[in-house]
Design an enzyme around this catalytic site. Structure first.
Site, short mmCIF file in Angstrom:
data_model
loop_
_atom_site.label_atom_id
_atom_site.label_comp_id
_atom_site.label_asym_id
_atom_site.label_seq_id
_atom_site.Cartn_x
_atom_site.Cartn_y
_atom_site.Cartn_z
N ASP A 39 -22.21 -7.35 29.26
CA ASP A 39 -21.02 -8.00 28.72
C ASP A 39 -21.41 -9.41 28.24
OD1 ASP A 39 -17.69 -7.57 29.20
OD2 ASP A 39 -18.40 -9.60 28.75
N HIS A 110 -14.21 1.56 27.32
CA HIS A 110 -15.36 0.96 28.01
C HIS A 110 -15.03 0.88 29.49
CE1 HIS A 110 -12.74 -2.14 26.33
NE2 HIS A 110 -13.01 -2.90 27.38
P1 AMP Z 1 -11.40 -5.48 27.93
O1 AMP Z 1 -10.47 -6.63 28.22
O2 AMP Z 1 -11.47 -4.49 29.05
O3 AMP Z 1 -11.11 -4.85 26.59
O4 AMP Z 1 -12.85 -6.11 27.88
C1 AMP Z 1 -13.59 -6.34 26.72
C2 AMP Z 1 -14.91 -6.92 27.15
O5 AMP Z 1 -15.79 -6.87 26.05
C3 AMP Z 1 -14.84 -8.39 27.61
O6 AMP Z 1 -15.34 -8.47 28.94
C4 AMP Z 1 -15.75 -9.11 26.61
O7 AMP Z 1 -16.48 -10.16 27.17
C5 AMP Z 1 -16.63 -7.99 26.12
N1 AMP Z 1 -17.22 -8.16 24.79
C6 AMP Z 1 -16.58 -8.47 23.65
N2 AMP Z 1 -17.44 -8.50 22.62
C7 AMP Z 1 -18.66 -8.20 23.12
C8 AMP Z 1 -19.96 -8.06 22.55
N3 AMP Z 1 -20.18 -8.25 21.27
N4 AMP Z 1 -20.98 -7.74 23.38
C9 AMP Z 1 -20.76 -7.54 24.70
N5 AMP Z 1 -19.56 -7.63 25.28
C10 AMP Z 1 -18.52 -7.96 24.51
#
Ligand code: AMP
Length: 125
Positions: A39, A110
């Site tokens: 993440d 995810h």
């Molecule tokens: P959610 O709130 O469950 O949709 O979590 C989305 C997650 O994606 C968050 O923890 C972000 O930090 C993570 N995230 C967003 N963009 C990226 C990226 N490019 N690479 C890795 N993690 C990401």
């Protein structure tokens, strides 16, 4: 902003771009069914996201539309990632946010995998 989990799949979401290799990621595991990567904004010493390779908005969408092979492949991949990272002992946490109340922000399923320290109670009280 949290998403609506019933929206159609958006091919331009950030995780779709990661699967297509259009933007970089720090991969920890990949197979036919799943990709796991760190993440970008870690909330624990280990914070990995495991995503299916198929185009599914959320756990809800995946549970309805994915094939048995996709479901088995994805679930097994989550377990493999945790074992590969040596997290079974002392333990870890899985979390899948769905829709508005789940505060899901990225519209591609995810599973968050957290570990590396005691994680405390499941939800803020
Ligand atoms: P959610 O709130 O469950 O949709 O979590 C989305 C997650 O994606 C968050 O923890 C972000 O930090 C993570 N995230 C967003 N963009 C990226 C990226 N490019 N690479 C890795 N993690 C990401």
């Amino acid at each position: 902003m949290p998403i609506d989990a019933t929206q159609p799949y958006d091919e331009h979401n950030i995780f779709a771009k990661i699967i297509r290799g259009e933007i970089p990621n720090h991969t920890v595991y990949e197979d036919e069914w799943a990709l796991a990567f760190h993440d970008i904004n870690p909330q624990a010493p280990v914070h990995v996201l495991v995503i299916p390779k198929g185009a599914y908005v959320s756990w809800d969408d995946f549970s309805v539309r994915a094939s048995e092979a996709e479901i088995a492949g994805f679930v097994r991949a989550v377990g493999k990632v945790a074992r590969n990272l040596d997290l079974v002992v002392p333990g870890y946490r899985l979390l899948a946010n769905v829709g508005q109340h789940g505060h899901q922000e990225v519209p591609h399923l995810h599973v968050h995998l957290f570990g590396g320290r005691p994680l405390g109670p499941m939800l803020a009280r």
